[in-house]
Design an enzyme around this catalytic site. Structure first.
Site, PDB file in Angstrom:
ATOM      1  N   GLY A  15      10.633 -54.163   7.955  1.00 36.67           N
ATOM      2  CA  GLY A  15      11.102 -55.207   8.889  1.00 36.67           C
ATOM      3  C   GLY A  15       9.910 -55.984   9.688  1.00 36.67           C
ATOM      4  O   GLY A  15       9.072 -55.196  10.209  1.00 36.67           O
ATOM      5  N   ARG A  76      11.387 -55.524   1.759  1.00 35.77           N
ATOM      6  CA  ARG A  76      11.388 -54.304   1.120  1.00 35.77           C
ATOM      7  C   ARG A  76      11.293 -54.180  -0.590  1.00 35.77           C
ATOM      8  O   ARG A  76      12.119 -55.225  -1.035  1.00 35.77           O
ATOM      9  CB  ARG A  76      12.838 -53.697   1.853  1.00 35.77           C
ATOM     10  CG  ARG A  76      12.745 -53.560   3.263  1.00 35.77           C
ATOM     11  CD  ARG A  76      13.746 -52.587   3.809  1.00 35.77           C
ATOM     12  NE  ARG A  76      13.471 -52.253   5.130  1.00 35.77           N
ATOM     13  CZ  ARG A  76      14.046 -52.991   6.152  1.00 35.77           C
ATOM     14  NH1 ARG A  76      14.578 -54.036   6.009  1.00 35.77           N
ATOM     15  NH2 ARG A  76      13.552 -52.651   7.582  1.00 35.77           N
ATOM     16  N   ASP A 107       6.637 -46.878   9.094  1.00 35.47           N
ATOM     17  CA  ASP A 107       6.157 -45.600   8.327  1.00 35.47           C
ATOM     18  C   ASP A 107       6.303 -45.460   6.884  1.00 35.47           C
ATOM     19  O   ASP A 107       5.518 -44.990   5.979  1.00 35.47           O
ATOM     20  CB  ASP A 107       6.860 -44.373   8.900  1.00 35.47           C
ATOM     21  CG  ASP A 107       8.214 -44.545   8.854  1.00 35.47           C
ATOM     22  OD1 ASP A 107       8.885 -45.443   9.381  1.00 35.47           O
ATOM     23  OD2 ASP A 107       8.797 -43.623   8.346  1.00 35.47           O
ATOM     24  N   THR A 130       6.312 -52.573  14.064  1.00 39.10           N
ATOM     25  CA  THR A 130       7.668 -52.371  14.056  1.00 39.10           C
ATOM     26  C   THR A 130       8.412 -52.399  15.878  1.00 39.10           C
ATOM     27  O   THR A 130       7.590 -51.639  16.451  1.00 39.10           O
ATOM     28  CB  THR A 130       8.000 -51.016  13.428  1.00 39.10           C
ATOM     29  OG1 THR A 130       9.324 -50.416  13.879  1.00 39.10           O
ATOM     30  CG2 THR A 130       7.195 -49.789  13.969  1.00 39.10           C
ATOM     31  N   ASP A 132      10.712 -50.439  16.693  1.00 39.08           N
ATOM     32  CA  ASP A 132      10.983 -49.363  17.045  1.00 39.08           C
ATOM     33  C   ASP A 132      10.130 -48.393  17.768  1.00 39.08           C
ATOM     34  O   ASP A 132      10.816 -47.185  18.548  1.00 39.08           O
ATOM     35  CB  ASP A 132      11.591 -48.557  15.915  1.00 39.08           C
ATOM     36  CG  ASP A 132      12.770 -48.904  15.207  1.00 39.08           C
ATOM     37  OD1 ASP A 132      13.361 -50.148  15.988  1.00 39.08           O
ATOM     38  OD2 ASP A 132      13.153 -48.924  14.119  1.00 39.08           O
ATOM     39  N   ASP A 134       8.170 -46.167  16.653  1.00 37.29           N
ATOM     40  CA  ASP A 134       8.398 -44.577  16.313  1.00 37.29           C
ATOM     41  C   ASP A 134       7.411 -44.173  15.417  1.00 37.29           C
ATOM     42  O   ASP A 134       7.698 -43.578  14.495  1.00 37.29           O
ATOM     43  CB  ASP A 134       9.996 -44.836  15.566  1.00 37.29           C
ATOM     44  CG  ASP A 134       9.900 -45.674  14.479  1.00 37.29           C
ATOM     45  OD1 ASP A 134       8.958 -46.530  14.246  1.00 37.29           O
ATOM     46  OD2 ASP A 134      10.902 -45.564  13.579  1.00 37.29           O
ATOM     47  N   ARG A 176      17.216 -47.446  14.529  1.00 38.09           N
ATOM     48  CA  ARG A 176      17.914 -46.680  13.635  1.00 38.09           C
ATOM     49  C   ARG A 176      17.727 -44.997  13.885  1.00 38.09           C
ATOM     50  O   ARG A 176      18.579 -44.202  13.849  1.00 38.09           O
ATOM     51  CB  ARG A 176      17.808 -46.994  12.055  1.00 38.09           C
ATOM     52  CG  ARG A 176      18.584 -46.435  11.006  1.00 38.09           C
ATOM     53  CD  ARG A 176      17.987 -47.147   9.748  1.00 38.09           C
ATOM     54  NE  ARG A 176      16.802 -47.589   9.575  1.00 38.09           N
ATOM     55  CZ  ARG A 176      16.291 -48.720   8.870  1.00 38.09           C
ATOM     56  NH1 ARG A 176      17.324 -49.284   8.204  1.00 38.09           N
ATOM     57  NH2 ARG A 176      15.109 -49.040   8.994  1.00 38.09           N
TER      58      ARG A 176
HETATM   59  P1  ADP Z   1       9.095 -49.899   7.142  1.00 37.19           P
HETATM   60  O1  ADP Z   1       7.743 -49.989   6.689  1.00 37.19           O
HETATM   61  O2  ADP Z   1       9.472 -50.656   8.268  1.00 37.19           O
HETATM   62  O3  ADP Z   1       9.292 -48.359   7.520  1.00 37.19           O
HETATM   63  P2  ADP Z   1      10.576 -49.460   4.668  1.00 37.19           P
HETATM   64  O4  ADP Z   1      10.994 -47.953   4.961  1.00 37.19           O
HETATM   65  O5  ADP Z   1      11.706 -50.335   4.345  1.00 37.19           O
HETATM   66  O6  ADP Z   1      10.374 -50.154   5.914  1.00 37.19           O
HETATM   67  O7  ADP Z   1       9.336 -49.659   3.730  1.00 37.19           O
HETATM   68  C1  ADP Z   1       8.931 -50.612   3.410  1.00 37.19           C
HETATM   69  C2  ADP Z   1       8.500 -50.824   1.925  1.00 37.19           C
HETATM   70  O8  ADP Z   1       7.421 -49.741   1.674  1.00 37.19           O
HETATM   71  C3  ADP Z   1       9.398 -50.160   1.029  1.00 37.19           C
HETATM   72  O9  ADP Z   1      10.329 -51.056   0.473  1.00 37.19           O
HETATM   73  C4  ADP Z   1       8.666 -49.880  -0.267  1.00 37.19           C
HETATM   74  O10 ADP Z   1       8.238 -51.003  -0.958  1.00 37.19           O
HETATM   75  C5  ADP Z   1       7.577 -49.077   0.551  1.00 37.19           C
HETATM   76  N1  ADP Z   1       7.599 -47.680   0.487  1.00 37.19           N
HETATM   77  C6  ADP Z   1       8.399 -47.172   1.194  1.00 37.19           C
HETATM   78  N2  ADP Z   1       8.215 -45.548   0.897  1.00 37.19           N
HETATM   79  C7  ADP Z   1       7.552 -45.635  -0.095  1.00 37.19           C
HETATM   80  C8  ADP Z   1       7.178 -44.500  -0.785  1.00 37.19           C
HETATM   81  N3  ADP Z   1       7.668 -43.305  -0.415  1.00 37.19           N
HETATM   82  N4  ADP Z   1       6.628 -44.666  -1.922  1.00 37.19           N
HETATM   83  C9  ADP Z   1       6.131 -46.021  -2.402  1.00 37.19           C
HETATM   84  N5  ADP Z   1       6.480 -47.224  -1.575  1.00 37.19           N
HETATM   85  C10 ADP Z   1       7.059 -46.983  -0.422  1.00 37.19           C
HETATM   86  O1  F6P Z   2      12.927 -50.806  11.953  1.00 34.69           O
HETATM   87  C1  F6P Z   2      13.294 -51.817  12.840  1.00 34.69           C
HETATM   88  C2  F6P Z   2      14.765 -52.266  12.691  1.00 34.69           C
HETATM   89  O2  F6P Z   2      14.998 -53.243  13.425  1.00 34.69           O
HETATM   90  C3  F6P Z   2      15.766 -50.830  13.127  1.00 34.69           C
HETATM   91  O3  F6P Z   2      15.843 -50.954  14.340  1.00 34.69           O
HETATM   92  C4  F6P Z   2      17.011 -51.270  12.560  1.00 34.69           C
HETATM   93  O4  F6P Z   2      17.780 -50.455  12.176  1.00 34.69           O
HETATM   94  C5  F6P Z   2      16.473 -51.840  10.928  1.00 34.69           C
HETATM   95  O5  F6P Z   2      15.271 -52.365  11.318  1.00 34.69           O
HETATM   96  C6  F6P Z   2      17.302 -52.869  10.601  1.00 34.69           C
HETATM   97  O6  F6P Z   2      16.717 -53.583   9.327  1.00 34.69           O
HETATM   98  P1  F6P Z   2      17.173 -54.722   8.604  1.00 34.69           P
HETATM   99  O7  F6P Z   2      18.092 -55.418   9.339  1.00 34.69           O
HETATM  100  O8  F6P Z   2      16.136 -55.494   8.170  1.00 34.69           O
HETATM  101  O9  F6P Z   2      18.055 -53.867   7.287  1.00 34.69           O
END
Ligand code: ADP
Ligand code: F6P
Length: 327
Positions: A15, A76, A107, A130, A132, A134, A176
């Site tokens: 995000g 993503r 994360d 982020t 959040d 978190d 979330r």
């Molecule tokens: P954020 O970084 O905001 O927590 P996401 O959880 O959507 O957002 O993760 C962002 C991107 O990081 C994912 O779309 C994917 O490409 C990569 N990613 C997340 N988890 C993994 C994983 N366990 N293994 C490999 N790539 C990952």
């Molecule tokens: O992690 C940031 C955040 O804005 C959360 O608070 C929310 O649940 C989520 O991303 C929404 O993500 P998106 O609209 O990109 O699917």
């Protein structure tokens, strides 16, 4: 651990968060200052796989410190979950001799980076971008301060209507898995109730207290709910309150993505600049797979695999303060 880098890549993933541009600017300009070649990778891991990689110069990051979103775009990326996708990404880096990466994300993005850094010999440095707030290992994440101030400004506006009409307002903020935006914006706007994912919501207790307030003609009540609250968000809370307080005027307001955008606050610009600068210093020092955080106003480095979601860490002190101040 002494392989000095000469060409580095920077990407934003997951995000978006206000302040990501300030971090990109810091990475690019610190890299250039040290004589490195710096590459911007577009759309997070997707751009690494699709070979959307551009060389950055000092002008590429001019006039962006004040802008929300991310000039590198973010995404993503499903393919990055698979080894084949990550291998493709590595091939594209290798082709340009990129030998260090800065990942600005949450994360999830760090989990991807940890795998990538372990499978291929490329140091990855993570910075928390982020709203959040978190992530373990840092007191700040880029974007939180702006998001929470956006929420406060919006809630203050809703309060005018709430007060004019003697209404109960249930305002849903983002988060979330984390209640920090709800907790901070709720305390700062004088909310009577704050519902967060980290605590089980006692709906009976809340209903009783609102009924008691109705008896003593305290009709204006602000409830701030994190979207990931265990009860299911503002709409679910509204259903229960409508059943139990049939005479009350109740409205829901979901703030949504306005919290993710806008010009970053001064604090977010500062921490983004500081973290961006130190992420490049880490690469130059030969550090591998490190998370760059700030704790007690000092830089704080932990292994990237430890920069996981900070769950259930909201202190009881805050919740006690909410109860006492909102009586
Ligand atoms: P954020 O970084 O905001 O927590 P996401 O959880 O959507 O957002 O993760 C962002 C991107 O990081 C994912 O779309 C994917 O490409 C990569 N990613 C997340 N988890 C993994 C994983 N366990 N293994 C490999 N790539 C990952
Ligand atoms: O992690 C940031 C955040 O804005 C959360 O608070 C929310 O649940 C989520 O991303 C929404 O993500 P998106 O609209 O990109 O699917």
């Amino acid at each position: 651990m002494t392989n000095k880098v000469s060409k580095i890549g920077v990407l934003t993933s997951g995000g978006d968060a206000p302040g990501m541009n300030a971090a990109i600017r810091a990475v690019v300009r610190t890299g250039l200052f040290h004589g490195l070649e710096v590459y911007g990778i577009l759309r997070g891991y997707q751009g690494m796989i699709d070979d959307e990689i551009i060389q950055m110069d000092t002008k590429s990051v001019a006039n962006i410190i004040q802008r929300g979103g991310t000039i590198l775009k973010t995404a993503r990326c499903k393919e990055f979950f698979d080894y084949e996708g990550r291998k493709k990404a590595y091939t594209n880096l290798k082709k340009r001799k990129i030998d260090g990466l800065v990942i600005i994300g949450g994360d999830g993005s760090f989990r991807g980076a940890v795998k990538f850094g372990q499978e291929f010999d490329i140091p990855c440095i993570g910075i928390a971008g982020t709203i959040d707030k978190d992530i373990l290992g840092t007191d700040f994440t880029i974007g939180f301060d702006t998001a929470v101030n956006t929420a406060v400004e919006a809630i203050d506006k809703v309060r005018d209507t709430m007060d004019a009409h003697d209404r109960i307002f249930i305002i849903e903020v983002m988060g979330r898995d984390a209640g920090y935006i709800a907790l901070h914006s709720g305390i700062a706007t004088g909310a009577e109730n704050i519902l967060i994912p980290e605590r089980k919501t006692d709906m009976n207790d809340m209903v009783k207290s609102l009924q008691e307030k109705e008896r003593r003609k305290k009709l204006v009540n602000l409830i701030v709910v994190a979207e990931g609250d265990d009860f299911g968000g503002a709409v679910e809370v509204e259903k229960v309150l409508k059943q139990n307080l049939p005479k009350a005027e109740i409205r829901v307001c979901i703030l949504g993505h306005i919290q993710r955008g806008g010009s970053p606050s001064c604090l977010d610009r500062l921490i983004a600049s500081r973290m961006g600068y130190h992420s490049v210093e880490c690469l130059l020092e030969g550090r591998h797979n490190v998370f760059v955080g700030i704790q007690n106003n000092k830089m704080h480095y932990i292994p990237l695999e430890n920069a996981v979601k900070n769950k259930g860490k909201i202190s009881d002190e805050w919740l006690k303060i909410v109860k006492i101040l909102a009586s």
